[in-house]
Design an enzyme around this catalytic site. Structure first.
Site, PDB file in Angstrom:
ATOM      1  N   SER A 252       2.678  30.334 -17.611  1.00 34.05           N
ATOM      2  CA  SER A 252       1.809  29.200 -17.929  1.00 34.05           C
ATOM      3  C   SER A 252       1.984  28.902 -19.418  1.00 34.05           C
ATOM      4  CB  SER A 252       0.360  29.507 -17.575  1.00 34.05           C
ATOM      5  OG  SER A 252      -0.073  30.620 -18.322  1.00 34.05           O
TER       6      SER A 252
ATOM      7  N   LEU B 155      -0.874  29.234 -13.576  1.00 39.09           N
ATOM      8  CA  LEU B 155      -1.927  30.080 -12.995  1.00 39.09           C
ATOM      9  C   LEU B 155      -3.302  29.484 -13.318  1.00 39.09           C
ATOM     10  CD1 LEU B 155      -1.789  32.826 -11.368  1.00 39.09           C
ATOM     11  CD2 LEU B 155      -2.699  33.887 -13.434  1.00 39.09           C
ATOM     12  N   GLY B 156      -3.497  28.231 -12.856  1.00 41.41           N
ATOM     13  CA  GLY B 156      -4.806  27.606 -12.982  1.00 41.41           C
ATOM     14  C   GLY B 156      -5.647  27.999 -11.787  1.00 41.41           C
ATOM     15  N   SER B 157      -6.519  27.079 -11.367  1.00 45.88           N
ATOM     16  CA  SER B 157      -7.440  27.486 -10.304  1.00 45.88           C
ATOM     17  C   SER B 157      -6.698  27.627  -8.971  1.00 45.88           C
ATOM     18  CB  SER B 157      -8.628  26.529 -10.239  1.00 45.88           C
ATOM     19  OG  SER B 157      -8.458  25.562  -9.268  1.00 45.88           O
ATOM     20  N   ILE B 158      -5.683  26.765  -8.708  1.00 45.66           N
ATOM     21  CA  ILE B 158      -4.904  26.904  -7.466  1.00 45.66           C
ATOM     22  C   ILE B 158      -4.068  28.185  -7.521  1.00 45.66           C
ATOM     23  CG2 ILE B 158      -3.007  25.926  -6.101  1.00 45.66           C
ATOM     24  CD1 ILE B 158      -4.062  23.136  -7.038  1.00 45.66           C
TER      25      ILE B 158
ATOM     26  N   VAL C  46       3.453  23.012  -4.231  1.00 47.38           N
ATOM     27  CA  VAL C  46       2.215  22.319  -3.858  1.00 47.38           C
ATOM     28  C   VAL C  46       1.644  21.569  -5.062  1.00 47.38           C
ATOM     29  CG1 VAL C  46       1.554  23.814  -1.913  1.00 47.38           C
ATOM     30  CG2 VAL C  46       0.901  24.455  -4.256  1.00 47.38           C
ATOM     31  N   GLY C  47       2.493  21.411  -6.115  1.00 45.25           N
ATOM     32  CA  GLY C  47       2.039  20.702  -7.322  1.00 45.25           C
ATOM     33  C   GLY C  47       2.355  19.217  -7.197  1.00 45.25           C
ATOM     34  N   ARG C  48       3.424  18.798  -7.860  1.00 44.06           N
ATOM     35  CA  ARG C  48       3.886  17.418  -7.747  1.00 44.06           C
ATOM     36  C   ARG C  48       5.409  17.457  -7.570  1.00 44.06           C
ATOM     37  NH1 ARG C  48      -0.533  16.205  -6.966  1.00 44.06           N
ATOM     38  NH2 ARG C  48      -1.953  14.813  -8.080  1.00 44.06           N
TER      39      ARG C  48
ATOM     40  N   GLU D 181       7.707  10.004  -2.912  1.00 42.37           N
ATOM     41  CA  GLU D 181       6.926   9.969  -1.666  1.00 42.37           C
ATOM     42  C   GLU D 181       6.668   8.535  -1.230  1.00 42.37           C
ATOM     43  OE1 GLU D 181       3.448  12.299  -2.468  1.00 42.37           O
ATOM     44  OE2 GLU D 181       4.618  14.086  -2.930  1.00 42.37           O
TER      45      GLU D 181
ATOM     46  N   HIS E 277       2.451  15.713   1.737  1.00 38.46           N
ATOM     47  CA  HIS E 277       1.456  15.756   0.652  1.00 38.46           C
ATOM     48  C   HIS E 277       0.049  15.878   1.235  1.00 38.46           C
ATOM     49  CE1 HIS E 277       0.640  14.505  -3.765  1.00 38.46           C
ATOM     50  NE2 HIS E 277      -0.261  15.370  -3.339  1.00 38.46           N
TER      51      HIS E 277
END
Lengths: 372, 372
Positions: free
Chosen positions: B231, B209-212, B287-289, B318, B336
């Site tokens: 988190s 739960l960071g900024s994204i 949507v991270g990695r 990728e 991506h």
């Protein structure tokens, strides 16, 4: 018996005789005693219940309904459904034969209630539609006959709003098109994928700020979009800027979301002039009805690049979609499914039952349509 | 000259002689006077400015950057960009030749800064990445050398959150799959389209739960979703339920949204056990990695129906995407691109320039990465 060429022929003898005879007698009894007819009679819910048990009210269901099996059970505890099971029988003939005493019916967008249908239903006092839109019901004629009308009200509003936002993100951020890019194996070959466009800060004009439009506004505010709207009248309780004219709304918007009712006033409300005012980067999302947009003009504008993109759940001639759209990466197409979730069906079922209970208890419909 | 068979042969005579001679002389002059070399020297920004004008600070750009032409102009008013234009020259050789005095560099996910690169940059004091993630930078080594690191901070957060929500609506309401259904002409043939699932009321677990993640939560609350999160530490100012363990979060969620940083602790944080806990109807949005999820296990679970669906913008290897996913209608795939809008690039450019100005004025970076 040997044939002239000496070939011996065998046959089944009397093996089938008994079965064929049985069947012939069966057909005779059926015709004389009307067995198949009685079967249809029972399936149509016309058989009176045993003496002493309460007679359940009869409800004509013109629409393929219910959608979910558990509902059928719940419904049949309270009402008898009169359904046309033999689709080869013309509707009017079926109504004349079986529906003379029917006081309530359930219809939908695929089963219109026009003056001809009404003429065959002399006892009708209540029309319920499973749709939010009312363009398939002859409202003036219902008013003239004193028939109350109920619709799906706000049951679908959240789902339709979710879908509208989904279509908008999809068009702006090119999600469906990205999915095609990856699925067809182009990513390792081409690498670069065209940029989309940010939601935040986009000026979104909502055409029709009813229950769907309001839910769309609530969602898009959380994305940082700037909302304004057009509707028949300015809504005093709404904080967003109002445009009485759709062309002015389009000229001041990056995105138009079409969520108004289809009627004589709103037919082709999104025409060539509105699209010109929206401009080359403008995006149109339609979750209302196909005929709210001049579809030929929309296709021309999309093909020529005179507007930026479109997300369309509805079309003028469903299920037929203009083939020119199939080639475009800046459009997202859906088969009129913005309302379709099991959750909204459950809510609809509850609403239909509540409306019927209200009607047969001489109370006002829960989702009464104002028809004056 | 007639051949033995009497065929006459013509040739170009001296038509090309002058051109070839000119070219030979050109090559000789180029080698002797190093014209091509000088051309590269100028293009790389190594040509000193005219005497009297201020010497602009040199910035090594390892990443294909800037993305937008207008930025180049803005950048070159304040800094000189040192770029490796001749990609046949090995990076280390280029750095040794040209980058010994470089104090700041710009990198990105495709241009890692590892110990070997650092060894060739003895004057380096500032590393700026155009990415929000830091997994391509050797942070301990930067710390050891006293190199400050800046990243893209929250520049992309809104776009990534928008994209995550778009992927979620797309998977739940089957938008990309509906688009395929319509585009391939199946609507008039098949009519019925499978139901999707409603967003409202869904329990959404956000991993990171960071900024994204916070932007995702803000958006999904407007859809009526119920948010909880995992988190490293519970965040005192956040009202949502906290799970210290991802398996517990999954067991209490209908949807997992993966938006945490990739590092040694979070590698394959979404493993078989987490997917089992999420269950058959569960949806995963990443949507991270790519390496935050055990991709092989994810593919197996999707193919076997052990989870309900997935929206994936990132993958372990990728641009290669497991081909099994191409056949599934309950997944949405993107190359991506969750960060890619012109608006976020503009914001990034401003941030990069602000960081460089701060660094060269001996001020703290605007988007300094805590590295202790």
């Amino acid at each position: 018996m040997p044939s002239p060429r000496g070939i011996v022929v065998g046959y089944a003898g009397t093996v089938f005789s008994v079965d064929v005879a049985d069947f012939a007698v069966g057909l005779l009894i059926d015709v004389l005693r009307r067995i198949s007819f009685a079967h249809r009679f029972i399936r149509a819910g016309l058989w009176p219940l045993p003496l002493g048990s309460k007679q359940l009210p009869l409800v004509l269901t013109l629409f393929r309904f219910p959608f979910i099996p558990s509902f059928e059970e719940q419904f049949s505890e309270k009402f008898r459904a009169l359904k046309r099971t033999d689709l080869s029988e013309p509707l009017n003939q079926f109504l004349t034969k079986h529906a003379q005493s029917v006081r309530a019916l359930i219809c939908g967008a695929g089963a219109p209630v026009n003056i001809e249908t009404l003429n065959h239903l002399p006892s009708l006092s209540c029309v319920l539609t499973v749709s939010a839109g009312l363009d398939h019901i002859d409202l003036p004629e219902c008013r003239r006959r004193g028939i109350v009308v109920g619709n799906a009200s706000t049951v679908y509003s959240e789902d339709v709003a979710d879908f509208a936002v989904g279509l908008l993100i999809d068009v702006l951020r090119r999600i469906s098109s990205a999915d095609r890019f990856v699925r067809t194996g182009l990513w390792p070959l081409k690498g670069e994928y065209p940029l989309g466009s940010k939601l935040g800060g986009k000026r979104v004009g909502i055409v029709g700020l009813g229950s769907i439009g309001s839910e769309v506004a609530k969602r898009l505010e959380a994305f940082g979009c700037v909302i304004s709207y057009n509707s028949r009248k300015k809504k005093p309780s709404v904080p967003f800027p109002y445009y009485s004219n759709v062309i002015d709304l389009a000229a001041n918007s990056d995105v138009l979301i079409i969520s108004c009712e289809l009627n004589n006033e709103t037919f082709h409300i999104i025409n060539k002039d509105v699209m010109s005012a929206l401009g080359k980067k403008g995006v149109i999302i339609n979750v209302g009805r196909g005929a709210l947009i001049d579809e030929k003009e929309l296709v021309r504008c999309l093909v020529k690049g005179e507007i930026g993109g479109a997300g369309l759940d509805v079309f003028e001639n469903e299920p037929h979609v203009p083939k020119e759209l199939f080639e475009l990466d800046n459009v997202v197409l859906a088969p009129h499914k913005a309302v379709l979730t099991p959750e909204s069906f459950s809510a609809l079922h509850e609403l239909v039952i509540a409306n019927l209970e209200a009607f047969f208890s001489n109370k006002p419909l829960v989702s009464l349509v104002k028809n004056d």
